[in-house]
Design a protein around this motif. Structure first.
Motif, PDB file in Angstrom:
ATOM      1  N   PRO A  50      14.110   4.102  -2.931  1.00  0.00           N
ATOM      2  CA  PRO A  50      13.500   3.986  -4.260  1.00  0.00           C
ATOM      3  C   PRO A  50      12.029   3.536  -4.203  1.00  0.00           C
ATOM      4  O   PRO A  50      11.197   4.055  -4.955  1.00  0.00           O
ATOM      5  CB  PRO A  50      14.378   2.963  -4.964  1.00  0.00           C
ATOM      6  N   GLY A  51      11.693   2.628  -3.307  1.00  0.00           N
ATOM      7  CA  GLY A  51      10.302   2.180  -3.182  1.00  0.00           C
ATOM      8  C   GLY A  51       9.379   3.281  -2.693  1.00  0.00           C
ATOM      9  O   GLY A  51       8.251   3.421  -3.177  1.00  0.00           O
ATOM     10  N   GLU A  52       9.845   4.055  -1.722  1.00  0.00           N
ATOM     11  CA  GLU A  52       9.055   5.181  -1.217  1.00  0.00           C
ATOM     12  C   GLU A  52       8.861   6.235  -2.297  1.00  0.00           C
ATOM     13  O   GLU A  52       7.775   6.800  -2.448  1.00  0.00           O
ATOM     14  CB  GLU A  52       9.740   5.811  -0.008  1.00  0.00           C
ATOM     15  N   TRP A  53       9.912   6.505  -3.060  1.00  0.00           N
ATOM     16  CA  TRP A  53       9.825   7.490  -4.144  1.00  0.00           C
ATOM     17  C   TRP A  53       8.822   7.034  -5.195  1.00  0.00           C
ATOM     18  O   TRP A  53       8.001   7.818  -5.666  1.00  0.00           O
ATOM     19  CB  TRP A  53      11.193   7.729  -4.758  1.00  0.00           C
ATOM     20  N   ASN A  54       8.878   5.771  -5.547  1.00  0.00           N
ATOM     21  CA  ASN A  54       7.949   5.213  -6.529  1.00  0.00           C
ATOM     22  C   ASN A  54       6.508   5.378  -6.054  1.00  0.00           C
ATOM     23  O   ASN A  54       5.634   5.804  -6.818  1.00  0.00           O
ATOM     24  CB  ASN A  54       8.289   3.743  -6.779  1.00  0.00           C
ATOM     25  N   ALA A  55       6.247   5.065  -4.790  1.00  0.00           N
ATOM     26  CA  ALA A  55       4.895   5.219  -4.243  1.00  0.00           C
ATOM     27  C   ALA A  55       4.473   6.683  -4.237  1.00  0.00           C
ATOM     28  O   ALA A  55       3.319   7.012  -4.566  1.00  0.00           O
ATOM     29  CB  ALA A  55       4.840   4.637  -2.830  1.00  0.00           C
ATOM     30  N   PHE A  56       5.380   7.588  -3.882  1.00  0.00           N
ATOM     31  CA  PHE A  56       5.084   9.019  -3.877  1.00  0.00           C
ATOM     32  C   PHE A  56       4.732   9.513  -5.279  1.00  0.00           C
ATOM     33  O   PHE A  56       3.724  10.197  -5.476  1.00  0.00           O
ATOM     34  CB  PHE A  56       6.277   9.798  -3.316  1.00  0.00           C
ATOM     35  N   VAL A  57       5.562   9.172  -6.259  1.00  0.00           N
ATOM     36  CA  VAL A  57       5.331   9.632  -7.637  1.00  0.00           C
ATOM     37  C   VAL A  57       4.005   9.084  -8.169  1.00  0.00           C
ATOM     38  O   VAL A  57       3.211   9.831  -8.747  1.00  0.00           O
ATOM     39  CB  VAL A  57       6.516   9.241  -8.551  1.00  0.00           C
ATOM     40  N   HIS A  58       3.751   7.808  -7.961  1.00  0.00           N
ATOM     41  CA  HIS A  58       2.494   7.240  -8.443  1.00  0.00           C
ATOM     42  C   HIS A  58       1.291   7.854  -7.725  1.00  0.00           C
ATOM     43  O   HIS A  58       0.252   8.100  -8.338  1.00  0.00           O
ATOM     44  CB  HIS A  58       2.501   5.720  -8.321  1.00  0.00           C
ATOM     45  N   GLY A  59       1.431   8.121  -6.431  1.00  0.00           N
ATOM     46  CA  GLY A  59       0.354   8.780  -5.696  1.00  0.00           C
ATOM     47  C   GLY A  59       0.082  10.174  -6.226  1.00  0.00           C
ATOM     48  O   GLY A  59      -1.069  10.587  -6.370  1.00  0.00           O
ATOM     49  N   ALA A  60       1.138  10.907  -6.538  1.00  0.00           N
ATOM     50  CA  ALA A  60       0.966  12.253  -7.092  1.00  0.00           C
ATOM     51  C   ALA A  60       0.287  12.185  -8.460  1.00  0.00           C
ATOM     52  O   ALA A  60      -0.611  12.974  -8.760  1.00  0.00           O
ATOM     53  CB  ALA A  60       2.314  12.952  -7.203  1.00  0.00           C
ATOM     54  N   ASP A  62      -1.726   9.940  -9.479  1.00  0.00           N
ATOM     55  CA  ASP A  62      -3.111   9.506  -9.297  1.00  0.00           C
ATOM     56  C   ASP A  62      -3.974  10.568  -8.601  1.00  0.00           C
ATOM     57  O   ASP A  62      -5.161  10.354  -8.387  1.00  0.00           O
ATOM     58  CB  ASP A  62      -3.160   8.216  -8.471  1.00  0.00           C
ATOM     59  N   GLY A  63      -3.375  11.694  -8.208  1.00  0.00           N
ATOM     60  CA  GLY A  63      -4.118  12.778  -7.583  1.00  0.00           C
ATOM     61  C   GLY A  63      -4.358  12.594  -6.091  1.00  0.00           C
ATOM     62  O   GLY A  63      -5.189  13.280  -5.503  1.00  0.00           O
ATOM     63  N   ARG A  64      -3.643  11.685  -5.453  1.00  0.00           N
ATOM     64  CA  ARG A  64      -3.860  11.419  -4.016  1.00  0.00           C
ATOM     65  C   ARG A  64      -3.498  12.607  -3.127  1.00  0.00           C
ATOM     66  O   ARG A  64      -3.931  12.657  -1.985  1.00  0.00           O
ATOM     67  CB  ARG A  64      -3.050  10.202  -3.591  1.00  0.00           C
ATOM     68  N   PHE A  65      -2.701  13.526  -3.619  1.00  0.00           N
ATOM     69  CA  PHE A  65      -2.260  14.649  -2.812  1.00  0.00           C
ATOM     70  C   PHE A  65      -2.920  15.958  -3.241  1.00  0.00           C
ATOM     71  O   PHE A  65      -2.521  17.020  -2.788  1.00  0.00           O
ATOM     72  CB  PHE A  65      -0.732  14.785  -2.867  1.00  0.00           C
ATOM     73  N   ASP A  66      -3.914  15.876  -4.106  1.00  0.00           N
ATOM     74  CA  ASP A  66      -4.611  17.070  -4.586  1.00  0.00           C
ATOM     75  C   ASP A  66      -5.463  17.627  -3.460  1.00  0.00           C
ATOM     76  O   ASP A  66      -6.377  16.952  -2.980  1.00  0.00           O
ATOM     77  CB  ASP A  66      -5.467  16.726  -5.803  1.00  0.00           C
ATOM     78  N   LEU A  67      -5.162  18.821  -3.021  1.00  0.00           N
ATOM     79  CA  LEU A  67      -5.875  19.434  -1.908  1.00  0.00           C
ATOM     80  C   LEU A  67      -7.034  20.326  -2.345  1.00  0.00           C
ATOM     81  O   LEU A  67      -7.676  20.934  -1.509  1.00  0.00           O
ATOM     82  CB  LEU A  67      -4.905  20.245  -1.051  1.00  0.00           C
TER      83      LEU A  67
END
Length: 68
Positions: A50-60, A62-67
């Motif tokens: 759940p913690g990893e998922w939360n970090a992934f969703v928030h990162g997405a 926030d645009g952290r994975f925008d290529l």
């Protein structure tokens, strides 16, 4: 780093954001979140705590994975 348990995904209820081939699907199983490519469901899913998922969703969000 803690090792995640083997999770039985045979009866997972996969959810999809679209109906297109190759879309991302997620399932909530045994307190974990599994993510797979719906176009190739035989390839193993990625398992998140759940913690990893939360970090992934928030990162997405926030645009952290925008290529682009």
């Amino acid at each position: 780093m803690a090792t995640k348990p083997e999770i039985d995904l045979a009866n997972a209820q996969w959810q999809s954001g679209s109906q297109g081939r190759g879309d991302v699907q997620i399932a909530f199983v045994e307190g974990y979140i599994a993510m797979r490519n719906g176009g190739t469901p035989d390839i193993p899913a990625v398992i998140f705590t759940p913690g990893e998922w939360n970090a992934f969703v928030h990162g997405a969000r926030d645009g952290r994975f925008d290529l682009t």
